[in-house]
Design a protein around this motif. Structure first.
Motif, PDB file in Angstrom:
ATOM      1  N   ARG A 191      69.977  -9.573 -36.204  1.00  0.00           N
ATOM      2  CA  ARG A 191      69.059  -8.924 -37.329  1.00  0.00           C
ATOM      3  C   ARG A 191      67.900  -8.343 -36.846  1.00  0.00           C
ATOM      4  NH1 ARG A 191      66.689 -12.616 -42.250  1.00  0.00           N
ATOM      5  NH2 ARG A 191      65.732 -10.735 -43.386  1.00  0.00           N
ATOM      6  N   GLY A 192      67.656  -7.002 -37.139  1.00  0.00           N
ATOM      7  CA  GLY A 192      66.372  -6.461 -36.941  1.00  0.00           C
ATOM      8  C   GLY A 192      66.785  -5.614 -35.377  1.00  0.00           C
ATOM      9  N   LYS A 193      67.573  -5.740 -34.767  1.00  0.00           N
ATOM     10  CA  LYS A 193      67.742  -5.302 -33.296  1.00  0.00           C
ATOM     11  C   LYS A 193      68.768  -3.799 -33.613  1.00  0.00           C
ATOM     12  CE  LYS A 193      65.522  -8.523 -31.361  1.00  0.00           C
ATOM     13  NZ  LYS A 193      64.064  -7.874 -30.992  1.00  0.00           N
ATOM     14  N   VAL A 194      68.413  -2.741 -33.118  1.00  0.00           N
ATOM     15  CA  VAL A 194      68.888  -1.461 -33.313  1.00  0.00           C
ATOM     16  C   VAL A 194      68.889  -0.673 -31.867  1.00  0.00           C
ATOM     17  CG1 VAL A 194      68.755  -1.290 -35.797  1.00  0.00           C
ATOM     18  CG2 VAL A 194      67.269  -0.229 -34.076  1.00  0.00           C
ATOM     19  N   ILE A 195      69.998   0.104 -31.580  1.00  0.00           N
ATOM     20  CA  ILE A 195      69.744   1.068 -30.573  1.00  0.00           C
ATOM     21  C   ILE A 195      70.299   2.619 -30.991  1.00  0.00           C
ATOM     22  CG2 ILE A 195      71.206   2.026 -28.579  1.00  0.00           C
ATOM     23  CD1 ILE A 195      71.568  -1.007 -27.791  1.00  0.00           C
ATOM     24  N   ASP A 196      69.333   3.616 -30.509  1.00  0.00           N
ATOM     25  CA  ASP A 196      69.538   4.873 -31.223  1.00  0.00           C
ATOM     26  C   ASP A 196      70.848   5.426 -30.141  1.00  0.00           C
ATOM     27  OD1 ASP A 196      69.589   7.459 -31.805  1.00  0.00           O
ATOM     28  OD2 ASP A 196      67.183   7.541 -31.526  1.00  0.00           O
ATOM     29  N   PRO A 197      71.883   5.884 -30.764  1.00  0.00           N
ATOM     30  CA  PRO A 197      72.969   6.282 -30.026  1.00  0.00           C
ATOM     31  C   PRO A 197      72.560   7.755 -29.353  1.00  0.00           C
ATOM     32  CG  PRO A 197      73.461   6.375 -32.251  1.00  0.00           C
ATOM     33  CD  PRO A 197      72.113   5.599 -32.343  1.00  0.00           C
ATOM     34  N   GLN A 198      71.676   8.240 -29.929  1.00  0.00           N
ATOM     35  CA  GLN A 198      71.205   9.578 -29.435  1.00  0.00           C
ATOM     36  C   GLN A 198      70.576   9.527 -27.824  1.00  0.00           C
ATOM     37  OE1 GLN A 198      69.674  12.695 -31.821  1.00  0.00           O
ATOM     38  NE2 GLN A 198      70.624  11.756 -33.754  1.00  0.00           N
ATOM     39  N   LEU A 199      70.131   8.226 -27.843  1.00  0.00           N
ATOM     40  CA  LEU A 199      69.454   7.918 -26.625  1.00  0.00           C
ATOM     41  C   LEU A 199      69.957   7.242 -25.667  1.00  0.00           C
ATOM     42  CD1 LEU A 199      65.740   7.308 -27.734  1.00  0.00           C
ATOM     43  CD2 LEU A 199      66.775   9.318 -26.859  1.00  0.00           C
ATOM     44  N   PHE A 200      71.041   6.183 -26.112  1.00  0.00           N
ATOM     45  CA  PHE A 200      71.904   5.230 -25.271  1.00  0.00           C
ATOM     46  C   PHE A 200      72.959   4.652 -26.138  1.00  0.00           C
ATOM     47  CE2 PHE A 200      72.764   0.976 -23.743  1.00  0.00           C
ATOM     48  CZ  PHE A 200      73.161   1.311 -22.359  1.00  0.00           C
ATOM     49  N   ASP A 206      78.742  -4.997 -31.301  1.00  0.00           N
ATOM     50  CA  ASP A 206      79.088  -5.728 -32.296  1.00  0.00           C
ATOM     51  C   ASP A 206      77.811  -6.568 -32.992  1.00  0.00           C
ATOM     52  OD1 ASP A 206      80.564  -8.102 -34.105  1.00  0.00           O
ATOM     53  OD2 ASP A 206      82.136  -6.623 -33.370  1.00  0.00           O
ATOM     54  N   ASP A 207      78.057  -7.042 -34.262  1.00  0.00           N
ATOM     55  CA  ASP A 207      76.954  -7.945 -34.851  1.00  0.00           C
ATOM     56  C   ASP A 207      76.849  -9.219 -34.549  1.00  0.00           C
ATOM     57  OD1 ASP A 207      78.932  -8.435 -36.569  1.00  0.00           O
ATOM     58  OD2 ASP A 207      78.051  -7.677 -38.263  1.00  0.00           O
ATOM     59  N   SER A 208      77.820  -9.711 -33.709  1.00  0.00           N
ATOM     60  CA  SER A 208      77.792 -11.075 -33.374  1.00  0.00           C
ATOM     61  C   SER A 208      78.495 -11.300 -31.970  1.00  0.00           C
ATOM     62  CB  SER A 208      78.715 -11.628 -34.375  1.00  0.00           C
ATOM     63  OG  SER A 208      80.177 -11.497 -34.220  1.00  0.00           O
ATOM     64  N   LEU A 209      78.042 -12.220 -31.303  1.00  0.00           N
ATOM     65  CA  LEU A 209      78.816 -12.567 -30.044  1.00  0.00           C
ATOM     66  C   LEU A 209      80.176 -12.941 -30.221  1.00  0.00           C
ATOM     67  CD1 LEU A 209      78.378 -13.041 -27.064  1.00  0.00           C
ATOM     68  CD2 LEU A 209      77.664 -15.134 -27.132  1.00  0.00           C
ATOM     69  N   THR A 210      80.816 -13.474 -31.401  1.00  0.00           N
ATOM     70  CA  THR A 210      82.034 -13.616 -31.582  1.00  0.00           C
ATOM     71  C   THR A 210      83.052 -12.454 -31.556  1.00  0.00           C
ATOM     72  OG1 THR A 210      81.578 -15.712 -32.761  1.00  0.00           O
ATOM     73  CG2 THR A 210      83.851 -14.645 -32.936  1.00  0.00           C
ATOM     74  N   GLY A 211      82.337 -11.439 -32.193  1.00  0.00           N
ATOM     75  CA  GLY A 211      83.310 -10.110 -32.252  1.00  0.00           C
ATOM     76  C   GLY A 211      82.986  -9.438 -30.765  1.00  0.00           C
ATOM     77  N   LEU A 212      81.828  -9.367 -30.214  1.00  0.00           N
ATOM     78  CA  LEU A 212      81.628  -8.765 -28.976  1.00  0.00           C
ATOM     79  C   LEU A 212      82.407  -9.312 -27.887  1.00  0.00           C
ATOM     80  CD1 LEU A 212      79.895  -6.494 -27.530  1.00  0.00           C
ATOM     81  CD2 LEU A 212      78.372  -8.499 -26.744  1.00  0.00           C
TER      82      LEU A 212
END
Length: 223
Positions: A191-200, A206-212
């Motif tokens: 929650r609240g964590k994002v990455i800009d795909p234009q930079l990296f 995924d939004d959970s460790l289970t999915g990842l």
């Protein structure tokens, strides 16, 4: 591949600190300001080549946050924050995901900017310590993530190339550092964590460790 996990926010839920900041500042949201100050403090220390243990920096960030808000932070309050940091609960998805990865034969490493003693206490309290093959702290090399020596330290421990590591974290700065060192990367969008795909762009997200974890199991063979 060897899987490497950040600890605070990635595995452990720092939202548990909210009551402390509500009590001290009258606003739980100040927790985010404190953590950003802490990140700035250790990154500045890394760039300047001036190492101080994580606990000292966490207290300094709290004092700085206090000064900005006109709140005097006592030694007792600083100690209370450190105590709470070492007893954070795990995110609900963490234990089952780690258990599944271990069952599939992956080697699991915890890598933290905290001291070894602190992270050992953290993971034991959260009942996660047995999930890891090794727990490592950058305190051993006096160089914080996202500096490249931190990731090379893990590779050296396992006697592999950094290309054999997958760094998993809820922080873009951690993953950018890991990728720059040659690692693969997996982003958990807490929650609240994002990455800009234009930079990296991380290798997995995924939004959970289970999915990842399920993505990794499908795509990456254990060593």
């Amino acid at each position: 591949m060897i899987l490497v996990f950040d600890v605070n926010e990635t595995l452990l839920d720092t939202a548990a600190l909210a009551p402390f900041f509500e009590e001290v500042f009258g606003e739980a949201a100040v927790r985010g300001e404190w953590f950003l100050t802490l990140e700035e403090t250790w990154m500045t220390a890394t760039l300047a080549g001036r190492y101080h243990p994580f606990g000292q920096l966490a207290k300094s960030a709290l004092r700085q946050t206090g000064w900005r808000h006109g709140v005097e932070i006592s030694e007792a309050r600083q100690g209370q924050l450190i105590d709470m940091l070492t007893t954070l609960p795990a995110h609900p998805d963490v234990a089952p995901a780690l258990a599944e990865l271990r069952a599939k034969g992956y080697r699991l490493t915890a890598l933290t900017n905290g001291t070894l003693k602190a992270v050992q206490h953290q993971l034991a309290h959260a009942e996660l310590d047995a999930a890891f093959d090794v727990i490592l702290s950058i305190d051993s090399i006096a160089s914080y993530k996202p500096g490249q020596p931190a990731y090379q330290y893990v590779a050296d421990h396992w006697q592999v190339s950094t290309r054999e590591l997958v760094m998993i974290a809820a922080h873009g700065w951690d993953l950018i550092g890991a990728a720059s060192a040659g690692c693969k990367t997996g982003f958990i969008a807490r929650r609240g964590k994002v990455i800009d795909p234009q930079l990296f762009q991380p290798d997995w997200q995924d939004d959970s460790l289970t999915g990842l974890s399920r993505q990794l199991i499908a795509d990456v063979s254990p060593m």
